[in-house]
Design a protein around this motif. Sequence first.
Motif, short mmCIF file in Angstrom:
data_model
loop_
_atom_site.label_atom_id
_atom_site.label_comp_id
_atom_site.label_asym_id
_atom_site.label_seq_id
_atom_site.Cartn_x
_atom_site.Cartn_y
_atom_site.Cartn_z
N GLU A 1 89.96 32.05 5.98
CA GLU A 1 90.09 32.54 7.35
C GLU A 1 90.39 34.05 7.27
N GLY B 1 103.28 29.03 14.68
CA GLY B 1 102.53 30.12 14.09
C GLY B 1 103.38 31.22 13.49
N TYR C 1 96.64 36.07 13.18
CA TYR C 1 95.44 35.26 13.28
C TYR C 1 95.44 34.59 14.64
N ARG C 2 94.30 34.56 15.29
CA ARG C 2 94.21 33.95 16.61
C ARG C 2 93.27 32.76 16.57
N TYR C 3 93.79 31.63 17.09
CA TYR C 3 92.99 30.42 17.19
C TYR C 3 93.04 29.94 18.63
N GLU C 4 91.90 30.03 19.31
CA GLU C 4 91.81 29.72 20.74
C GLU C 4 92.88 30.54 21.48
N GLY D 1 100.70 25.87 11.82
CA GLY D 1 100.02 26.98 11.14
C GLY D 1 100.14 26.96 9.63
N THR E 1 96.69 26.98 8.03
CA THR E 1 96.08 28.26 8.36
C THR E 1 96.62 29.36 7.47
N GLU F 1 98.34 32.58 19.12
CA GLU F 1 98.43 33.68 18.17
C GLU F 1 99.44 33.34 17.08
N ASN G 1 94.92 29.11 4.21
CA ASN G 1 93.53 29.56 4.34
C ASN G 1 93.42 31.07 4.43
#
Length: 242
Positions: free
Chosen positions: A55, A211, A15-18, A43, A46, A21, A49
Amino acid sequence: MNGVERAIDIDDLVYRYETMEMRFSLAVAAGAFIILFGPSGAGKSTLLNLIAGFEAPVSGRLSLLGRDVLGTAPAARPVTTLFQDHNLFPHLTAAQNVALGLHPGRLNPAERAQVAEALAHVGLAGLEARRPAQLSGGERQRVALARSLVRDRPILLLDEPFAALGPAQRREMVGLVDRLRQERGLTVLMVSHQLDALPGIAAQAAFVADGRIAATGTATELLIHPPLPEIADYLGYAGPAA
């Protein structure tokens, strides 16, 4: 986990957030109680989610109860999520808030019995007619937990739902979740920063950092005898009382 049914099987889920990774791999046996802990922003939420379907990953594999659920809508997954904010409607009674876990319409007698049973399970028998403002913080979280129970999903995700409670109430609520897990055969993943609630819980733990799932094991192994310096630094070398 040979010979043990997996409730959750995550393999290289990205999953990438801004610019960050996140890449998760985790296998959770059916009926397990897993504590997710680690620094803020690592994370943990996340990961919950992604499991719940709120997500979407860019790649990897996610199976729940042996079924690939990538691309499956959250409502179709065998998962209930309980957040820190209990999300109760202030104008509804405890029973009415719990009933929303079934559907928003009028309940038949069997469904009303389900609601009453769920409230009794969490120790709120007799408080069905009270509204959230008439309940304590711990009681409001019990209502939210009862609403999760009537949804009758085998996987329960808890995103710091008891963070606003005091230590005694927090231990009580975690103990209640553990009892319900055993009675109903639930698989529980709980994000927590307050690790004082864990003694006496036969829990597994996973440390999340940058992450990634950096370490897994029993709560005792990770919290009392940290296998990584990152865990010891996070705990301040103070174990579960940190």
